[in-house]
Design a protein around this motif. Structure first.
Motif, PDB file in Angstrom:
ATOM      1  N   VAL A   9     -22.597  -8.928 -13.001  1.00 27.80           N
ATOM      2  CA  VAL A   9     -22.875  -9.186 -12.138  1.00 27.80           C
ATOM      3  C   VAL A   9     -24.078  -7.688 -11.595  1.00 27.80           C
ATOM      4  N   ASP A  10     -25.263  -8.652 -11.267  1.00 23.65           N
ATOM      5  CA  ASP A  10     -26.139  -7.855 -10.321  1.00 23.65           C
ATOM      6  C   ASP A  10     -25.614  -8.396  -8.959  1.00 23.65           C
ATOM      7  N   VAL A  11     -25.540  -7.646  -8.256  1.00 25.52           N
ATOM      8  CA  VAL A  11     -24.734  -7.705  -6.783  1.00 25.52           C
ATOM      9  C   VAL A  11     -26.156  -7.601  -6.126  1.00 25.52           C
ATOM     10  N   ARG A  27     -26.182  -1.821 -19.513  1.00 26.47           N
ATOM     11  CA  ARG A  27     -26.101  -3.550 -19.870  1.00 26.47           C
ATOM     12  C   ARG A  27     -26.821  -4.195 -21.264  1.00 26.47           C
ATOM     13  N   GLN A  28     -27.593  -3.570 -21.897  1.00 23.98           N
ATOM     14  CA  GLN A  28     -27.798  -3.532 -23.413  1.00 23.98           C
ATOM     15  C   GLN A  28     -27.002  -3.622 -24.223  1.00 23.98           C
ATOM     16  N   ARG A  29     -26.512  -2.705 -24.268  1.00 27.01           N
ATOM     17  CA  ARG A  29     -25.080  -2.433 -25.044  1.00 27.01           C
ATOM     18  C   ARG A  29     -23.751  -3.007 -24.682  1.00 27.01           C
ATOM     19  N   PHE A  30     -23.669  -3.713 -23.717  1.00 30.19           N
ATOM     20  CA  PHE A  30     -22.502  -4.783 -22.990  1.00 30.19           C
ATOM     21  C   PHE A  30     -21.655  -5.364 -23.656  1.00 30.19           C
ATOM     22  N   SER A  31     -20.833  -5.905 -23.766  1.00 28.49           N
ATOM     23  CA  SER A  31     -20.299  -6.670 -24.852  1.00 28.49           C
ATOM     24  C   SER A  31     -20.163  -8.347 -23.849  1.00 28.49           C
ATOM     25  N   THR A  32     -20.033  -9.299 -24.575  1.00 25.45           N
ATOM     26  CA  THR A  32     -20.284 -10.669 -23.554  1.00 25.45           C
ATOM     27  C   THR A  32     -18.876 -10.818 -24.212  1.00 25.45           C
ATOM     28  N   ARG A  33     -17.791 -10.703 -24.483  1.00 23.33           N
ATOM     29  CA  ARG A  33     -16.572 -11.168 -25.279  1.00 23.33           C
ATOM     30  C   ARG A  33     -15.777 -10.815 -24.023  1.00 23.33           C
ATOM     31  N   ARG A  37     -16.013  -7.207 -18.266  1.00 20.54           N
ATOM     32  CA  ARG A  37     -16.849  -7.891 -16.893  1.00 20.54           C
ATOM     33  C   ARG A  37     -17.723  -6.760 -16.275  1.00 20.54           C
ATOM     34  N   ALA A  38     -18.793  -7.046 -15.759  1.00 17.48           N
ATOM     35  CA  ALA A  38     -19.292  -5.854 -14.850  1.00 17.48           C
ATOM     36  C   ALA A  38     -20.175  -6.539 -13.809  1.00 17.48           C
ATOM     37  N   TRP A  39     -20.245  -5.268 -12.522  1.00 15.33           N
ATOM     38  CA  TRP A  39     -20.362  -5.535 -11.131  1.00 15.33           C
ATOM     39  C   TRP A  39     -21.928  -4.154 -11.344  1.00 15.33           C
ATOM     40  N   ASP A  55     -21.765   2.151  -7.792  1.00 12.58           N
ATOM     41  CA  ASP A  55     -22.806   1.668  -8.693  1.00 12.58           C
ATOM     42  C   ASP A  55     -22.845   0.985  -9.831  1.00 12.58           C
ATOM     43  N   LEU A  56     -21.401   0.749 -10.358  1.00 18.43           N
ATOM     44  CA  LEU A  56     -20.865  -0.097 -11.354  1.00 18.43           C
ATOM     45  C   LEU A  56     -19.040   0.164 -11.823  1.00 18.43           C
ATOM     46  N   LEU A  57     -19.180  -0.949 -11.840  1.00 14.17           N
ATOM     47  CA  LEU A  57     -17.932  -1.822 -11.836  1.00 14.17           C
ATOM     48  C   LEU A  57     -17.637  -2.416 -13.427  1.00 14.17           C
ATOM     49  N   VAL A  58     -16.379  -2.042 -13.527  1.00 21.01           N
ATOM     50  CA  VAL A  58     -16.825  -2.275 -15.529  1.00 21.01           C
ATOM     51  C   VAL A  58     -14.838  -2.507 -15.214  1.00 21.01           C
TER      52      VAL A  58
END
Length: 265
Positions: A9-11, A27-33, A37-39, A55-58
């Motif tokens: 989620v790009d807040v 993001r380009q390497r981030f899993s969808t499984r 999750r990320a914000w 900046d980013l929560l993963v």
């Protein structure tokens, strides 16, 4: 694979080229499984009244991480307390506090806020414990890192197979994906779902990089102490006019006497 809307989620869209590039790299390497999750780029107000930019929560199988992005070219040295950055073109050196300290305060504040949300107060939610780990992402692959051993704690770089890359830090994406065989899966789907609900219940908002105080736009956080934060502020019409603006903070649990003392200050 590009992360789906559910997983990422790009807040707020970052207004800085270097930060957008760093987030796109992840993001380009981030899993969808599940449980990934990320914000990205959001702000929250902590129980002590502080305003905090993230900046980013993963959320990943290996843990929950607050990622502070720093994009320095050139050379970076220092220790656990103080870092020094040398610009590659000018050769000028800048000294500043290790950003892990501020990231750690943000992580503790955000974890406290999320744990107070209804989803974690339910009987099932109370069983879903989590730890929010702050990490620093030095995103420029050209950076030469000469931090000492203690200065490298929780510091990561871009994942690369290039043996000539001067940035020899461990890769951030490997941190998200590497599960210790001895400890097994640390974050599962139910905890990931609960954290997503807590983010919604906490009212996470768009980044407030343009928050105002009077006629001034608040920008970079310059410092904070017991009951206050100071920001660099700029007048929207007079761009050469800058000020330091101090904001006094009120905790949610403050008594009437404490609030009156704050008003006098």
């Amino acid at each position: 694979m590009t992360a789906s809307h559910r997983a990422w989620v790009d807040v707020t869209t970052s207004g800085f080229d270097h930060e957008r590039a760093a987030l796109n790299f992840i993001r380009q390497r981030f899993s969808t499984r599940s449980p990934f999750r990320a914000w990205s780029n959001f702000t929250f107000m902590a129980d002590d009244g502080t305003l905090n930019e993230v900046d980013l929560l993963v959320v990943s199988p290996t843990g929950v991480y607050l990622v502070e992005i720093k994009s320095y070219p050139g050379r970076l040295g220092g220790d656990a307390g103080t870092w020094r950055w040398t610009h590659p073109d000018t050769g000028r050196t800048k000294w500043f506090d290790n950003p892990l300290h501020l990231a750690d305060r943000k992580a503790k504040r955000l974890a406290s806020l999320l744990r107070r949300q209804p989803v974690f107060q339910s009987p099932k939610g109370r069983q879903l414990g989590f730890f929010l780990q702050p990490v620093i992402f030095l995103s420029d692959p050209s950076l030469t890192v000469v931090l000492d051993e203690r200065g490298r704690h929780h510091v990561y770089g871009p994942d690369s197979e290039d043996p000539d890359q001067p940035n020899d830090l461990p890769g951030l994406l490997r941190l998200f994906n590497r599960v210790d065989a001895r400890s097994g899966r640390r974050v599962d789907g139910p905890l990931s779902d609960a954290l997503a609900q807590a983010m919604d219940q906490a009212g996470v908002r768009e980044s407030v990089a343009q928050r105002t105080a009077g006629q001034y736009e608040l920008g970079e956080l310059l410092g904070e102490g017991e009951g206050w934060q100071e920001f660099l502020a700029q007048h929207p019409q007079l761009r050469d006019t800058q000020r330091r603006i101090r904001i006094y903070l009120t905790e949610r649990s403050a008594s009437e006497e404490e609030r009156e003392g704050l008003q006098r200050a």
